[in-house]
Design a protein around this motif. Sequence first.
Motif, mmCIF file in Angstrom:
data_model
loop_
_atom_site.group_PDB
_atom_site.id
_atom_site.type_symbol
_atom_site.label_atom_id
_atom_site.label_comp_id
_atom_site.label_asym_id
_atom_site.label_seq_id
_atom_site.Cartn_x
_atom_site.Cartn_y
_atom_site.Cartn_z
ATOM 1 N N THR A 1 0.804 -0.818 0.022
ATOM 2 C CA THR A 1 0.032 0.480 -0.210
ATOM 3 C C THR A 1 1.254 0.842 -0.207
ATOM 4 N N GLY A 2 2.094 1.127 0.176
ATOM 5 C CA GLY A 2 3.137 2.383 -0.444
ATOM 6 C C GLY A 2 3.669 2.197 1.245
ATOM 7 N N VAL B 1 5.108 -5.736 -5.988
ATOM 8 C CA VAL B 1 6.452 -4.920 -5.650
ATOM 9 C C VAL B 1 6.162 -3.554 -6.379
ATOM 10 N N ALA B 2 5.764 -3.652 -7.897
ATOM 11 C CA ALA B 2 5.271 -3.445 -9.203
ATOM 12 C C ALA B 2 3.909 -2.113 -8.524
ATOM 13 N N SER B 3 3.449 -2.766 -7.649
ATOM 14 C CA SER B 3 2.132 -2.214 -6.855
ATOM 15 C C SER B 3 2.461 -1.268 -5.686
ATOM 16 N N LEU C 1 14.134 1.541 -6.857
ATOM 17 C CA LEU C 1 13.741 0.325 -6.123
ATOM 18 C C LEU C 1 15.041 -0.232 -5.900
ATOM 19 N N THR C 2 14.779 -0.582 -4.999
ATOM 20 C CA THR C 2 15.918 -1.528 -4.030
ATOM 21 C C THR C 2 14.865 -3.023 -3.629
ATOM 22 N N LEU D 1 12.393 -6.268 -14.146
ATOM 23 C CA LEU D 1 13.289 -5.170 -13.080
ATOM 24 C C LEU D 1 13.487 -4.714 -13.683
ATOM 25 N N VAL D 2 14.919 -4.490 -14.885
ATOM 26 C CA VAL D 2 15.336 -4.239 -15.576
ATOM 27 C C VAL D 2 14.413 -2.726 -16.564
#
Length: 357
Positions: A239-240, A281-283, A307-308, A325-326
């Motif tokens: 959720t951020g 992860v994208a969300s 992004l890590t 990811l790239v």
Amino acid sequence: MSVATDRSATRRTREPGTPPRSLVALASAALVAGTGLAIWVLPAETGGWARAGQAPHVRVSPPHLTTRPAADRAPGPAPSPAGVRPSGFVTFVDTVRDPLYNLTRAARQSNVRWFTLGHLTAGQRGCTPEWGGGQEQDGNPVANRLGRLRAAGGDAGLAFGGPAGRELAAACTDLGRLTAAYRRAVGAFGATYIDFEVQDPGDDETVLRRAGAITALQREAAARGRPLTVSFTLPVTRTGLAPRDEAMLRASRQAGVEITAVNLLAPVWRTPAGQADLRPVASAVRAAHAQVARSLGVPTAWHRIALTPVLAGSRDLTAADARKLVAFTARNGLAWLSTRGAAPTSDVARLLTAMSR
């Protein structure tokens, strides 16, 4: 009749409606000057057209890492040849757990341009930064090799905070001493980039004290003509960001800190079958984007998000995951990509670091 008399008569008998030659010459000169000015103020190149409200995203390939004479590779706070902002793939190095890490060799093998060295936290004296909260600032063999890395064309930033020890702003309650502590570390290693991995933002006084010290350092750096890039590394969920982290970013920005990027620590979720699932992860990044934009007071913040992914095991990511990811990083124009936790396998690492070439 002489030639001179004939030319004089011709000038006196020009056709009606034809301007004097002196006026024509003056107008021509003005036209040439105006055209030159118009060409001078136009951009040298467009570099491609951006969509409305979006700046063009330009990727610049880093220079190839080369070896210079030994005399140029002595440790020291030499100016960075890599610029002041991380880009591409940024390798994080836990300098306490991996004291034999060779920055220059790693840079040559992977062509990674940027590293982050962590973590500097408060020692027993409170206002003295130490590696992992227990190792003297100048006693770290990895950080002491920074001069060699810079001679090879790379650079590294310093990470304050993290999981070991207390963050300096929480332990050192005097603003002047806190600023001096940060300043000593930045000066000792010639850092142009520092990161704050804030596990707990702390109370309002801690947040403002940290912001005041960072702001002072950035103003000093700007006055010397060598800007200091600052990022915050914060955990993110599906959720951020946590509300307190969002509030800390907003308060820091309002206090005068120029925040280049917010580095999101995102755990790699797994499916019931044990495979990595990058959709959360994208969300998480998309949810955090709106929060970062609000906190930094900008309409869009993709280029100010790094992004890590945090790996629990070396096989958390497959080659296909690395490509995703790239692609996600490039497609959204993120500031940089990195990993934490377990080291990825060699084939995955090659794919991740390829974006730095």
